[in-house]
Design an enzyme around this catalytic site. Structure first.
Site: not given
Ligand code: NAP
Length: 313
Positions: A175, A43-44, A97, A21
């Protein structure tokens, strides 16, 4: 932190959690908004080209970027400690969110931000979808008879490899489903309750892939079906029956249909969120709404749990 947030200069921002996101929506929305300057990423593992990148919030705060704010895009578990550290450092905080993994966490963050005089913004991007505001105002003048929510998408297509979603605290099908609840509670303000919930959890996982809720907004019955295994046509629909016709919000709120007349708006959800965040920071106010999270929490509290076959990507 630099305390020039009430001046007119752009707000100095860091994005935390560089995943799907952040890349799909946050970075483009920030780049297009001259009221923000993106100065760092955290980011990690991931990095953003052209920026200083840090492994964690402590590393970010140890560097001197004269930050005003952070936008936190990590998964919900672990978000609270990042938000608390940012507030401790005097920063304003925008949360993707759902705002936290639990209601207690977001209450604690809210209290902390208020005490520190920092802006806290619990974003609900789907509320910025093109048809939502018009749906709310049309419904305000009508007697609503019932609402039906169908939020059915393919986890393998939209969230490939995101195992955290099915872990404890990952929300599972809520989610995406919480986006529907964020729209529903915006277009139908009132006292919402969850009356029954059936959650279907795959063997070996902690969070549901399928959920069916029976809810009410006051005396208006609301049913919701959330399915993370939908193949074929994807469905993000809310249908509201009223005494003066049928309202449908389709495609996640971007398409509004009232008695067969269709209006389709442009996607401006994240630009809208950043514009709102800037307004909140400049005015020294916060926007914290946990209603959608409370409904999900209630569903987990009331749930009849059913085991379903194991899930693999
Ligand atoms: P994602 O692709 O898994 O990305 C989240 C990233 O956060 C991970 O890649 C990880 O990258 C990083 N992370 C995790 N723990 C961390 C920490 N302690 N410190 C810093 N970075 C950290 O997930 P996402 O889809 O983007 O979703 C993230 C949030 O956005 C969720 O709450 C989701 O509900 C919301 N969201 C997602 C979407 C969608 O379509 N995907 C849409 C709207 C909202 P590293 O391994 O590099 O740390």
């Amino acid at each position: 932190m630099s305390d020039a947030t009430r001046s007119e200069r752009p707000l100095r921002l860091a994005v935390i959690g560089i995943g799907k996101i952040a890349r799909d929506q946050h970075l483009p929305a920030i780049a297009a908004n001259p009221r923000f300057t993106l100065v760092a990423a955290v980011s990690r593992h991931a990095t953003v080209d052209g920026l200083p990148n840090y492994h964690d919030i402590d590393d970010l705060l140890a560097a001197d970027h004269a930050l005003d704010a952070v936008s936190i895009c990590t998964p919900p578990v672990g978000r609270a400690s990042i938000a608390m550290a940012a507030i401790d450092a005097g920063l304003h905080v925008m949360l993707e969110k759902p705002p936290a993994a639990t209601l207690s966490e977001i209450a604690r963050i809210d209290t902390h931000a208020s005490a520190a005089g920092r802006t806290l913004f619990t974003t609900w991007h789907s509320r910025e979808a093109a048809g939502v505001a018009a749906a709310r105002s049309w419904l305000a003048d009508r007697k609503v008879l019932r609402m039906t929510i169908d939020w059915r998408e393919d986890i393998r297509r939209w969230h490939p490899g995101q195992d955290w979603i099915l872990d404890a605290g990952g929300f599972g099908v809520f989610d995406p489903g919480i986006n529907a609840l964020s729209i529903a509670t915006r277009i139908l303000p009132g006292a919402w309750t969850v009356d029954a919930a059936d959650l279907h959890v795959p063997g070996g996982r902690m969070s549901p892939l399928v959920a069916d809720l029976t809810m009410a907004c006051g005396d208006i019955p609301v049913t919701a079906g959330f399915d993370f295994l939908r193949q074929g046509p994807q469905q993000w629909d809310i249908v509201v029956e009223t005494d003066a016709g049928l309202l449908k919000l389709r495609e996640g709120g971007s398409v509004l249909e009232i008695d067969g007349v269709v209006t389709r708006g442009a996607d401006a959800e994240y630009p809208g969120l950043y514009a709102a965040f800037e307004r909140l920071v400049r005015s020294g106010t916060s926007d914290v709404d946990v209603t959608p999270l409370r409904l999900v929490a209630d569903a987990f509290l009331l749930a009849r749990r059913h085991e379903m076959p194991a899930f693999s990507w």
